[in-house]
Motif scaffolding. Structure first.
Motif: not given
Length: 269
Positions: A22-23, A39-44, A60-65
């Motif tokens: 996680r970033t 393979v990466f992205g915001l939650p969901g 931003g306010s969400e992590e990168i998974i």
């Protein structure tokens, strides 16, 4: 990890990810290595994409998974102080995320900080706070739409900087001159050199050197080319000078890098 006035930076050299990583939120990072089919992205909201070396990620306010990274990864993450961002009329929450963006201004800031991490040569408080202010203003303008009019005097716009960086990356093996880069920016060499330094924190020749060393690092770890061949490939035919520049930027000689980190880190791009 390094704490600087107005920001914190973390340098990472990570093996291929066999599990979820996680970033963290509210940071901007640069992948100095290329990756195929990451393979990466915001939650969901994950996606699969190739990542070029030098790509910028803004959270931003969400992590990168990250769920799949097939190559060793070299990255630097920068966490701007929210106190600094608020003093400039914004905040970390106002910054919109960006995935694998082309952003030469962030790349330049990350290159400056990476050199400090790798060479063990710390920046002065004035130099570090200047990088922090320049980066924070750029993030607020580009990713939050908050103009920083007081900081625009003498600076280049982001599109011009990115266009120059694209020109440099496409011609690393050939001759690169101040006149040619200034022509890309449609400015005189004098005004271009001043504006580029004011915008990125690096003089044009320093930016070109950093990009040549990055390309050389990728070739060293992703090919069987000799040091002399790689030096020529990145436009530095004087091998002795190439070795000196390489150590000055990354803290090791080219041959030492192969011994320390022998595993390929992705395509040499």
């Amino acid at each position: 990890m390094c704490d600087w006035p107005g920001m914190r930076s973390e340098y990472n050299w990570l093996p291929p990810a066999g599990s979820v990583t996680r970033t963290k939120p509210h940071q901007v990072g640069v992948s100095f290595t290329a990756h195929r089919g990451a393979v990466f992205g915001l939650p969901g909201r994950s996606s699969t994409a190739d990542i070029r070396a030098g790509a910028v990620f803004v959270t931003g306010s969400e992590e990168i998974i990250w769920t799949e990274i097939g190559e060793t990864a070299e990255a630097l993450e920068i966490y701007p102080s929210d106190v600094l961002l608020r003093s400039m009329g914004g905040s970390g929450d106002a910054i919109a995320p960006a995935m694998a963006a082309d952003d030469a201004t962030v790349l330049a800031a990350a290159s400056i900080l990476r050199r400090a991490h790798l060479t063990g040569t710390p920046m002065s408080d004035m130099a570090a706070s200047t990088v922090a202010h320049r980066l924070a203003g750029h993030l607020l303008e580009r990713y939050a739409g908050i103009r920083q009019d007081r900081q625009r005097v003498g600076r280049l716009d982001a599109k011009t900087v990115d266009r120059v960086a694209e020109y440099v990356d496409a011609r690393l093996g050939g001759q690169l001159t101040l006149d040619a880069l200034a022509a890309v920016a449609a400015l005189s060499p004098y005004h271009f050199a001043r504006g580029f330094k004011a915008t990125t924190g690096m003089a044009p020749h320093q930016f070109v050197t950093a990009r040549r060393v990055d390309r050389a690092r990728a070739l060293l770890l992703g090919s069987s080319m000799s040091v002399a061949e790689i030096a020529h490939e990145v436009g530095l035919s004087n091998v002795r000078h190439f070795r000196q520049l390489f150590r000055r930027q990354l803290g090791v000689l080219p041959g030492e890098l192969r011994k320390i980190r022998p595993s390929p880190v992705g395509p040499a791009v």
